[in-house]
Scaffold this motif. Structure first.
Motif, short mmCIF file in Angstrom:
data_model
loop_
_atom_site.label_atom_id
_atom_site.label_comp_id
_atom_site.label_asym_id
_atom_site.label_seq_id
_atom_site.Cartn_x
_atom_site.Cartn_y
_atom_site.Cartn_z
N GLU A 75 36.93 41.57 44.38
CA GLU A 75 38.19 42.06 44.94
C GLU A 75 38.38 41.58 46.38
O GLU A 75 39.48 41.19 46.77
CB GLU A 75 38.20 43.59 44.90
CG GLU A 75 39.54 44.21 45.13
CD GLU A 75 39.50 45.70 44.89
OE1 GLU A 75 39.01 46.43 45.77
OE2 GLU A 75 39.95 46.14 43.81
N SER A 124 47.62 37.90 40.90
CA SER A 124 47.59 38.86 39.81
C SER A 124 47.99 38.21 38.49
O SER A 124 47.37 38.44 37.45
CB SER A 124 48.54 40.03 40.11
OG SER A 124 48.15 40.70 41.29
N TYR A 151 38.59 46.24 34.39
CA TYR A 151 39.06 46.05 35.77
C TYR A 151 40.14 44.96 35.82
O TYR A 151 41.20 45.14 36.43
CB TYR A 151 37.88 45.67 36.66
CG TYR A 151 38.30 45.24 38.05
CD1 TYR A 151 38.46 46.17 39.07
CD2 TYR A 151 38.54 43.90 38.34
CE1 TYR A 151 38.85 45.78 40.34
CE2 TYR A 151 38.93 43.50 39.61
CZ TYR A 151 39.08 44.44 40.60
OH TYR A 151 39.48 44.05 41.85
N TYR A 154 43.75 45.94 34.57
CA TYR A 154 44.61 46.93 35.22
C TYR A 154 44.74 46.76 36.74
O TYR A 154 45.84 46.76 37.27
CB TYR A 154 44.08 48.35 34.91
CG TYR A 154 44.08 48.68 33.44
CD1 TYR A 154 45.27 48.93 32.77
CD2 TYR A 154 42.88 48.73 32.73
CE1 TYR A 154 45.26 49.22 31.41
CE2 TYR A 154 42.87 49.03 31.38
CZ TYR A 154 44.07 49.27 30.73
OH TYR A 154 44.05 49.57 29.39
N VAL A 155 43.62 46.63 37.44
CA VAL A 155 43.66 46.69 38.90
C VAL A 155 44.44 45.54 39.53
O VAL A 155 45.20 45.77 40.49
CB VAL A 155 42.24 46.79 39.48
CG1 VAL A 155 42.27 46.81 41.00
CG2 VAL A 155 41.54 48.03 38.95
N LEU A 157 47.10 44.26 38.80
CA LEU A 157 48.54 44.51 38.75
C LEU A 157 49.06 45.10 40.06
O LEU A 157 50.24 44.97 40.37
CB LEU A 157 48.87 45.46 37.59
CG LEU A 157 48.60 44.93 36.18
CD1 LEU A 157 48.81 46.04 35.15
CD2 LEU A 157 49.50 43.74 35.86
N THR A 158 48.19 45.76 40.81
CA THR A 158 48.62 46.44 42.03
C THR A 158 47.99 45.81 43.28
O THR A 158 47.82 46.49 44.30
CB THR A 158 48.27 47.93 41.96
OG1 THR A 158 46.87 48.07 41.67
CG2 THR A 158 49.06 48.62 40.87
N TYR A 159 47.64 44.54 43.22
CA TYR A 159 47.01 43.88 44.37
C TYR A 159 47.92 43.86 45.59
O TYR A 159 47.44 43.94 46.73
CB TYR A 159 46.60 42.46 43.99
CG TYR A 159 45.19 42.34 43.48
CD1 TYR A 159 44.31 43.43 43.49
CD2 TYR A 159 44.70 41.14 42.99
CE1 TYR A 159 43.03 43.33 43.02
CE2 TYR A 159 43.40 41.03 42.51
CZ TYR A 159 42.58 42.13 42.54
OH TYR A 159 41.29 42.03 42.07
N PHE A 210 39.92 52.49 35.85
CA PHE A 210 40.65 51.41 36.49
C PHE A 210 42.16 51.61 36.39
O PHE A 210 42.90 51.12 37.24
CB PHE A 210 40.23 50.07 35.88
CG PHE A 210 38.77 49.79 36.10
CD1 PHE A 210 38.28 49.55 37.38
CD2 PHE A 210 37.87 49.80 35.05
CE1 PHE A 210 36.94 49.30 37.59
CE2 PHE A 210 36.52 49.55 35.25
CZ PHE A 210 36.05 49.31 36.53
N SER A 214 44.33 51.67 39.76
CA SER A 214 45.58 50.92 39.87
C SER A 214 46.73 51.83 40.31
O SER A 214 47.53 51.46 41.18
CB SER A 214 45.91 50.29 38.51
OG SER A 214 47.04 49.46 38.59
N HIS A 217 46.32 52.66 44.06
CA HIS A 217 46.76 51.57 44.93
C HIS A 217 48.29 51.50 44.99
O HIS A 217 48.87 51.29 46.07
CB HIS A 217 46.20 50.24 44.45
CG HIS A 217 44.71 50.18 44.45
ND1 HIS A 217 43.93 50.93 45.31
CD2 HIS A 217 43.83 49.43 43.69
CE1 HIS A 217 42.64 50.66 45.08
NE2 HIS A 217 42.57 49.77 44.13
#
Length: 254
Positions: A75, A124, A151, A154-155, A157-159, A210, A214, A217
């Motif tokens: 990340e 993403s 991870y 899902y995660v 998507l909201t970077y 996750f 997400s 975040h």
């Protein structure tokens, strides 16, 4: 090497700058205990958040310990742009803010947000398209494969929102909004991440962790953007008004 060059730097300062070490004391460093406590908490909150998640998830399965060691370091690599911005943008924002260049300050923030949106959205999308290749590169055949895949699903998507949450506290500190910066970090790291992460596990099983991260975040990113428009923008406008009033008043006559 680090220690040697640190000593060399101190020697140069002592020889050429004549440092008075009497001014370096706890009374000076902690003259405002509340602000010092908030700044310390800002540094500790991310580690405490990961500690809480690791403790709870290790009780479910020990594979999360190894997976966390992989995904959270991955990340940081995928969030390289906001990390670089964290080292440079707060200085630009702070210098322009205290120099009362408010228009330039707003332009910097706007350009940074646009850059983050474009770059992190692209990252993403690429992760979602090539997640199988990324997974094979990271962990071709290991127990943590399923956790890392969840991870990647899902995660990322909201970077963009995570990037905003990483950068915002440094910029807020730079313009003197330490309480607001601390609020962002506490709400994100110590409230929404543990609660939504563990809540996701409770309602959606292991992959729910996750999903919860997400959502956490996304929540804090939207919160920061909302507060920027409502609170930080107000402070910038007040600073701008005081600057305009000083200009209208003109120089003092002796």
């Amino acid at each position: 090497v680090d220690s040697c060059f640190a000593l060399l730097a101190m020697a140069i300062f002592i020889v050429y700058k004549r440092i008075d070490f009497k001014v370096i004391c706890l009374k000076t460093l902690f003259s405002d205990k509340r602000i010092s406590l908030l700044l310390t908490l800002q540094q500790l909150a991310p580690a405490l958040s990961l500690f809480i998640l690791t403790i709870f998830m290790s009780r479910i399965s020990t594979e999360y310990i190894g997976a966390f060691a992989i995904v959270f370091r991955l990340e940081m690599l995928l969030l390289a742009l906001p990390m670089v911005f964290t080292a440079s943008v707060p200085a630009l924002v702070g210098i322009n803010y205290w120099a009362k260049q408010i228009t330039r300050c707003k332009e910097i923030i706007s350009h940074v947000l646009i850059s983050l949106l474009l770059v992190q959205s692209l990252i993403s999308i690429l992760l979602l398209i090539f997640k199988s290749d990324v997974l094979f590169f990271l962990c071709p055949d290991c127990e943590q494969k399923r956790v890392i895949l969840n991870y990647l699903n899902y995660v990322p998507l909201t970077y963009f929102f995570l990037a905003v949450a990483l950068l915002a506290p440094s910029c807020l500190n730079a313009i003197g909004c330490v309480q607001e910066a601390s609020k962002v970090i506490i709400i994100h790291r110590l409230v929404s991440v543990p609660l939504l992460g563990l809540g996701g596990v409770y309602f959606a099983g292991r992959q729910g962790l996750f999903i919860g991260l997400s959502l956490a975040h996304a929540f804090i990113g939207l919160y920061v953007l909302y507060r920027y428009k409502k609170q930080v923008n107000i402070r910038l406008r007040e600073h701008d008004q005081s600057n305009n009033a000083a200009i209208k008043q003109g120089p003092a006559i002796n």
